[in-house]
Design a protein around this motif. Structure first.
Motif, PDB file in Angstrom:
ATOM      1  N   PHE A  23    -109.334  37.272  84.240  1.00 50.70           N
ATOM      2  CA  PHE A  23    -110.301  36.177  84.170  1.00 50.70           C
ATOM      3  C   PHE A  23    -111.451  36.399  85.144  1.00 50.70           C
ATOM      4  N   PHE A  24    -111.146  36.855  86.354  1.00 49.40           N
ATOM      5  CA  PHE A  24    -112.177  37.133  87.352  1.00 49.40           C
ATOM      6  C   PHE A  24    -113.162  38.176  86.841  1.00 49.40           C
ATOM      7  N   TRP A  25    -112.635  39.280  86.293  1.00 47.66           N
ATOM      8  CA  TRP A  25    -113.523  40.332  85.793  1.00 47.66           C
ATOM      9  C   TRP A  25    -114.305  39.875  84.574  1.00 47.66           C
ATOM     10  N   ALA A  26    -113.731  39.012  83.750  1.00 51.57           N
ATOM     11  CA  ALA A  26    -114.459  38.478  82.595  1.00 51.57           C
ATOM     12  C   ALA A  26    -115.622  37.603  83.049  1.00 51.57           C
ATOM     13  N   ILE A  27    -115.401  36.815  84.093  1.00 51.95           N
ATOM     14  CA  ILE A  27    -116.485  35.980  84.624  1.00 51.95           C
ATOM     15  C   ILE A  27    -117.608  36.852  85.176  1.00 51.95           C
ATOM     16  N   ILE A  28    -117.260  37.866  85.953  1.00 51.85           N
ATOM     17  CA  ILE A  28    -118.276  38.773  86.504  1.00 51.85           C
ATOM     18  C   ILE A  28    -119.035  39.456  85.369  1.00 51.85           C
ATOM     19  N   TYR A  29    -118.315  39.948  84.386  1.00 53.72           N
ATOM     20  CA  TYR A  29    -118.924  40.636  83.252  1.00 53.72           C
ATOM     21  C   TYR A  29    -119.907  39.716  82.529  1.00 53.72           C
ATOM     22  N   ASN A  30    -119.491  38.475  82.289  1.00 54.59           N
ATOM     23  CA  ASN A  30    -120.359  37.543  81.573  1.00 54.59           C
ATOM     24  C   ASN A  30    -121.541  37.087  82.416  1.00 54.59           C
ATOM     25  N   LEU A  31    -121.354  36.943  83.725  1.00 53.60           N
ATOM     26  CA  LEU A  31    -122.475  36.562  84.585  1.00 53.60           C
ATOM     27  C   LEU A  31    -123.551  37.646  84.614  1.00 53.60           C
ATOM     28  N   VAL A  32    -123.151  38.879  84.476  1.00 55.25           N
ATOM     29  CA  VAL A  32    -124.105  39.990  84.481  1.00 55.25           C
ATOM     30  C   VAL A  32    -124.592  40.301  83.066  1.00 55.25           C
ATOM     31  N   GLY A  33    -123.668  40.392  82.117  1.00 52.90           N
ATOM     32  CA  GLY A  33    -123.999  40.878  80.782  1.00 52.90           C
ATOM     33  C   GLY A  33    -124.760  39.912  79.900  1.00 52.90           C
ATOM     34  N   VAL A  34    -124.410  38.626  79.936  1.00 58.54           N
ATOM     35  CA  VAL A  34    -125.059  37.668  79.044  1.00 58.54           C
ATOM     36  C   VAL A  34    -126.555  37.515  79.355  1.00 58.54           C
ATOM     37  N   PRO A  35    -126.955  37.363  80.617  1.00 59.67           N
ATOM     38  CA  PRO A  35    -128.392  37.274  80.879  1.00 59.67           C
ATOM     39  C   PRO A  35    -129.159  38.540  80.472  1.00 59.67           C
ATOM     40  N   ILE A  36    -128.543  39.703  80.676  1.00 56.79           N
ATOM     41  CA  ILE A  36    -129.222  40.946  80.268  1.00 56.79           C
ATOM     42  C   ILE A  36    -129.359  40.985  78.758  1.00 56.79           C
ATOM     43  N   ALA A  37    -128.302  40.615  78.038  1.00 56.40           N
ATOM     44  CA  ALA A  37    -128.355  40.609  76.573  1.00 56.40           C
ATOM     45  C   ALA A  37    -129.329  39.549  76.060  1.00 56.40           C
ATOM     46  N   ALA A  38    -129.510  38.461  76.812  1.00 62.79           N
ATOM     47  CA  ALA A  38    -130.423  37.392  76.385  1.00 62.79           C
ATOM     48  C   ALA A  38    -131.882  37.759  76.620  1.00 62.79           C
ATOM     49  N   GLY A  39    -132.137  38.811  77.376  1.00 64.57           N
ATOM     50  CA  GLY A  39    -133.505  39.259  77.575  1.00 64.57           C
ATOM     51  C   GLY A  39    -134.136  38.827  78.875  1.00 64.57           C
ATOM     52  N   VAL A  40    -133.364  38.502  79.874  1.00 66.06           N
ATOM     53  CA  VAL A  40    -133.915  38.101  81.173  1.00 66.06           C
ATOM     54  C   VAL A  40    -134.732  39.241  81.786  1.00 66.06           C
ATOM     55  N   LEU A  41    -134.315  40.465  81.556  1.00 68.49           N
ATOM     56  CA  LEU A  41    -135.031  41.611  82.112  1.00 68.49           C
ATOM     57  C   LEU A  41    -136.135  42.129  81.186  1.00 68.49           C
ATOM     58  N   MET A  42    -136.440  41.398  80.126  1.00 68.35           N
ATOM     59  CA  MET A  42    -137.474  41.813  79.184  1.00 68.35           C
ATOM     60  C   MET A  42    -138.859  41.939  79.845  1.00 68.35           C
ATOM     61  N   PRO A  43    -139.237  41.026  80.735  1.00 62.47           N
ATOM     62  CA  PRO A  43    -140.548  41.195  81.391  1.00 62.47           C
ATOM     63  C   PRO A  43    -140.635  42.481  82.226  1.00 62.47           C
ATOM     64  N   ALA A  44    -139.501  42.967  82.692  1.00 58.76           N
ATOM     65  CA  ALA A  44    -139.496  44.205  83.471  1.00 58.76           C
ATOM     66  C   ALA A  44    -139.472  45.436  82.567  1.00 58.76           C
ATOM     67  N   GLY A  45    -139.404  45.234  81.262  1.00 61.77           N
ATOM     68  CA  GLY A  45    -139.439  46.342  80.327  1.00 61.77           C
ATOM     69  C   GLY A  45    -138.076  46.830  79.885  1.00 61.77           C
ATOM     70  N   PHE A  46    -137.013  46.125  80.279  1.00 61.76           N
ATOM     71  CA  PHE A  46    -135.664  46.535  79.876  1.00 61.76           C
ATOM     72  C   PHE A  46    -135.208  45.672  78.711  1.00 61.76           C
ATOM     73  N   VAL A  47    -134.995  46.301  77.581  1.00 62.37           N
ATOM     74  CA  VAL A  47    -134.491  45.603  76.399  1.00 62.37           C
ATOM     75  C   VAL A  47    -133.198  46.301  75.986  1.00 62.37           C
ATOM     76  N   MET A  48    -132.155  45.509  75.807  1.00 63.53           N
ATOM     77  CA  MET A  48    -130.864  46.079  75.425  1.00 63.53           C
ATOM     78  C   MET A  48    -130.772  46.164  73.903  1.00 63.53           C
ATOM     79  N   PRO A  49    -130.582  47.363  73.382  1.00 58.91           N
ATOM     80  CA  PRO A  49    -130.411  47.494  71.925  1.00 58.91           C
ATOM     81  C   PRO A  49    -129.108  46.836  71.483  1.00 58.91           C
ATOM     82  N   PRO A  50    -129.057  46.373  70.238  1.00 49.53           N
ATOM     83  CA  PRO A  50    -127.844  45.691  69.756  1.00 49.53           C
ATOM     84  C   PRO A  50    -126.596  46.562  69.818  1.00 49.53           C
ATOM     85  N   TRP A  51    -126.708  47.854  69.595  1.00 43.54           N
ATOM     86  CA  TRP A  51    -125.525  48.708  69.623  1.00 43.54           C
ATOM     87  C   TRP A  51    -124.960  48.820  71.040  1.00 43.54           C
TER      88      TRP A  51
END
Length: 106
Positions: A23-51
């Protein structure tokens, strides 16, 4: 036997601890991964491809399964009693008389 009850309680504690670790690792993973997948880093030029996002989801599931498989390494606890200045391991192959400190006359 009573040692099986002790082993069941110990196994349940180990299982709950593994659930909390997962559960701890799932929380860490989601705190990091979901914002990146949502495009928070898009202004910095990082876009995550769907694959990449789908591979990350699969990796998350595989890591949880592998972590849970560590429970297969569980070993039952062994009881120790102190009798006449000696430590004795209690194991199922011993007889009741030996636990009590006297040998059978049969």
């Amino acid at each position: 036997s009573l040692m099986d009850v002790v082993a069941a309680i110990d196994l349940s504690r180990v299982t709950v601890r593994r659930i909390r670790i997962n559960f701890f690792w799932a929380i860490i993973y989601n705190l990091v991964g979901v914002p990146i997948a949502a495009g928070v880093l898009m202004p910095a030029g990082f876009v995550m491809p769907p694959w990449v996002a789908s591979a990350a989801m699969a990796l998350s599931s595989v890591s949880v399964v592998c972590s849970s498989l560590l429970l297969k390494l569980y070993k039952k606890p062994q009881a120790r009693i102190r009798m006449k200045g000696k430590n004795i391991m209690l194991q199922p192959r011993y007889h009741r008389e030996r636990f009590l400190g006297y040998e059978s006359t049969v």
